[in-house]
Design a protein around this motif. Structure first.
Motif, mmCIF file in Angstrom:
data_model
loop_
_atom_site.group_PDB
_atom_site.id
_atom_site.type_symbol
_atom_site.label_atom_id
_atom_site.label_comp_id
_atom_site.label_asym_id
_atom_site.label_seq_id
_atom_site.Cartn_x
_atom_site.Cartn_y
_atom_site.Cartn_z
ATOM 1 N N MET A 96 62.840 29.692 57.512
ATOM 2 C CA MET A 96 63.509 28.491 58.053
ATOM 3 C C MET A 96 62.907 28.546 59.561
ATOM 4 O O MET A 96 62.930 27.610 60.167
ATOM 5 C CB MET A 96 64.891 28.883 57.794
ATOM 6 C CG MET A 96 65.807 27.589 58.479
ATOM 7 S SD MET A 96 65.639 26.362 57.357
ATOM 8 C CE MET A 96 67.213 26.238 56.757
ATOM 9 N N GLY A 97 63.125 29.832 59.986
ATOM 10 C CA GLY A 97 62.959 29.720 61.565
ATOM 11 C C GLY A 97 61.557 29.536 61.979
ATOM 12 O O GLY A 97 61.302 28.915 62.815
ATOM 13 N N MET A 145 57.405 25.385 63.987
ATOM 14 C CA MET A 145 56.621 24.289 63.749
ATOM 15 C C MET A 145 56.983 22.952 63.972
ATOM 16 O O MET A 145 56.257 22.134 64.709
ATOM 17 C CB MET A 145 56.167 24.585 62.158
ATOM 18 C CG MET A 145 55.288 25.818 62.173
ATOM 19 S SD MET A 145 54.649 25.971 60.397
ATOM 20 C CE MET A 145 53.760 24.788 60.278
ATOM 21 N N ARG A 146 58.180 22.628 63.603
ATOM 22 C CA ARG A 146 58.620 21.194 63.768
ATOM 23 C C ARG A 146 58.757 20.900 65.734
ATOM 24 O O ARG A 146 58.327 19.791 65.843
ATOM 25 C CB ARG A 146 59.809 20.895 63.086
ATOM 26 C CG ARG A 146 59.778 20.529 61.736
ATOM 27 C CD ARG A 146 61.114 19.920 61.194
ATOM 28 N NE ARG A 146 61.127 20.061 59.809
ATOM 29 C CZ ARG A 146 62.358 20.449 59.215
ATOM 30 N NH1 ARG A 146 63.182 21.115 59.676
ATOM 31 N NH2 ARG A 146 62.034 20.220 57.622
ATOM 32 N N GLU A 147 59.216 21.784 66.105
ATOM 33 C CA GLU A 147 59.383 21.614 67.572
ATOM 34 C C GLU A 147 58.168 21.476 68.334
ATOM 35 O O GLU A 147 58.100 20.554 68.972
ATOM 36 C CB GLU A 147 60.381 22.881 68.162
ATOM 37 C CG GLU A 147 61.579 22.957 67.692
ATOM 38 C CD GLU A 147 62.475 24.165 68.198
ATOM 39 O OE1 GLU A 147 62.049 24.899 68.843
ATOM 40 O OE2 GLU A 147 63.509 24.195 67.632
ATOM 41 N N PHE A 191 58.207 4.226 72.028
ATOM 42 C CA PHE A 191 58.065 5.195 71.094
ATOM 43 C C PHE A 191 59.049 5.363 70.229
ATOM 44 O O PHE A 191 60.040 5.444 70.530
ATOM 45 C CB PHE A 191 57.648 6.752 72.219
ATOM 46 C CG PHE A 191 57.031 6.541 73.195
ATOM 47 C CD1 PHE A 191 55.824 5.860 73.565
ATOM 48 C CD2 PHE A 191 57.250 7.646 74.037
ATOM 49 C CE1 PHE A 191 54.854 6.053 74.485
ATOM 50 C CE2 PHE A 191 56.514 7.860 75.391
ATOM 51 C CZ PHE A 191 55.349 7.013 75.334
ATOM 52 N N VAL A 192 58.458 5.729 69.013
ATOM 53 C CA VAL A 192 59.252 5.973 68.104
ATOM 54 C C VAL A 192 58.733 7.577 67.292
ATOM 55 O O VAL A 192 57.337 7.318 66.684
ATOM 56 C CB VAL A 192 59.449 5.018 67.001
ATOM 57 C CG1 VAL A 192 60.174 5.452 65.673
ATOM 58 C CG2 VAL A 192 60.008 3.892 67.331
ATOM 59 N N ILE A 193 59.400 8.413 67.151
ATOM 60 C CA ILE A 193 58.968 9.581 66.385
ATOM 61 C C ILE A 193 59.885 9.954 65.307
ATOM 62 O O ILE A 193 61.017 9.961 65.755
ATOM 63 C CB ILE A 193 58.689 10.925 67.605
ATOM 64 C CG1 ILE A 193 57.779 10.720 68.748
ATOM 65 C CG2 ILE A 193 58.247 12.044 66.829
ATOM 66 C CD1 ILE A 193 57.938 11.635 69.821
ATOM 67 N N ARG A 194 59.238 10.306 64.250
ATOM 68 C CA ARG A 194 60.180 10.417 63.032
ATOM 69 C C ARG A 194 59.513 11.573 62.128
ATOM 70 O O ARG A 194 58.294 11.825 62.228
ATOM 71 C CB ARG A 194 60.219 9.052 62.279
ATOM 72 C CG ARG A 194 60.809 8.001 63.119
ATOM 73 C CD ARG A 194 61.303 6.999 61.883
ATOM 74 N NE ARG A 194 61.974 6.040 62.571
ATOM 75 C CZ ARG A 194 62.735 5.127 62.094
ATOM 76 N NH1 ARG A 194 62.738 4.674 60.487
ATOM 77 N NH2 ARG A 194 63.466 4.261 62.673
ATOM 78 N N ASP A 195 60.562 12.158 61.323
ATOM 79 C CA ASP A 195 59.964 13.095 60.739
ATOM 80 C C ASP A 195 60.182 12.674 59.204
ATOM 81 O O ASP A 195 60.967 11.927 58.857
ATOM 82 C CB ASP A 195 60.965 14.452 60.876
ATOM 83 C CG ASP A 195 60.864 15.051 62.048
ATOM 84 O OD1 ASP A 195 59.956 15.501 62.459
ATOM 85 O OD2 ASP A 195 62.152 15.206 62.602
#
Length: 162
Positions: free
Chosen positions: A57-58, A63-65, A92-96
């Protein structure tokens, strides 16, 4: 479409999916020049796709950040170029998630998006998975027109067709 069909304060927007491919810049250049010519806007969508495998998880959170920071830096750099060339300030649009899913969701959420601009890879391997999926499988049911730009056009050639 004419201006009478839009509510006051609304304008046509050109949507570009941003990634690190060379042909992406062709799609951005085309969309910005068209938007500049018609008084429209530009949305740059960057999708952070989930990793192919799960980490602790950490590690996954770090990695996402890092991916979000890299996306923000790329979009800011592109925005600087766009403002210098056209005086347009892009959204800007940033999505996961997955590109296709997030792209479809954004188009559904923003009624001002009028055209999706994609660029096909100039490589002989085909236009790319997103172009194949949207232009092939969904072309008859897609909510907005799709413009596919050949990824090997020069800026001068793109300017000539905008």
């Amino acid at each position: 479409m004419n201006d009478e069909t839009l509510s006051p304060g609304r304008r046509n927007k050109f949507l570009v999916v941003v990634d690190e491919t060379p042909e992406c810049k062709s799609a951005i250049h085309f969309a910005c020049r068209r938007a500049w010519h018609v008084g429209g806007g530009v949305i740059l969508l960057y999708v952070i796709e989930p990793p192919d495998f799960q980490h602790w998880m950490g590690v996954e959170q770090v990695m996402r950040e890092e991916a979000r920071e890299a996306a923000e830096e790329l979009l800011q750099s592109l925005a600087d170029d766009i403002r210098r060339d056209t005086n347009i300030v892009p959204e800007f649009v940033i999505r996961d998630g997955y590109k296709k899913d997030e792209l479809l969701a954004l188009i559904e959420e923003d009624p001002d998006i009028r055209i999706l601009v994609l660029a096909a890879s100039p490589d002989s391997g085909g236009p790319g998975p997103l172009v194949k999926s949207l232009v092939g499988e969904m072309s008859g049911t897609f909510a907005v027109p799709i413009t596919v730009i050949p990824g090997n056009l020069s800026d001068k050639q793109l300017d000539a067709v905008t």
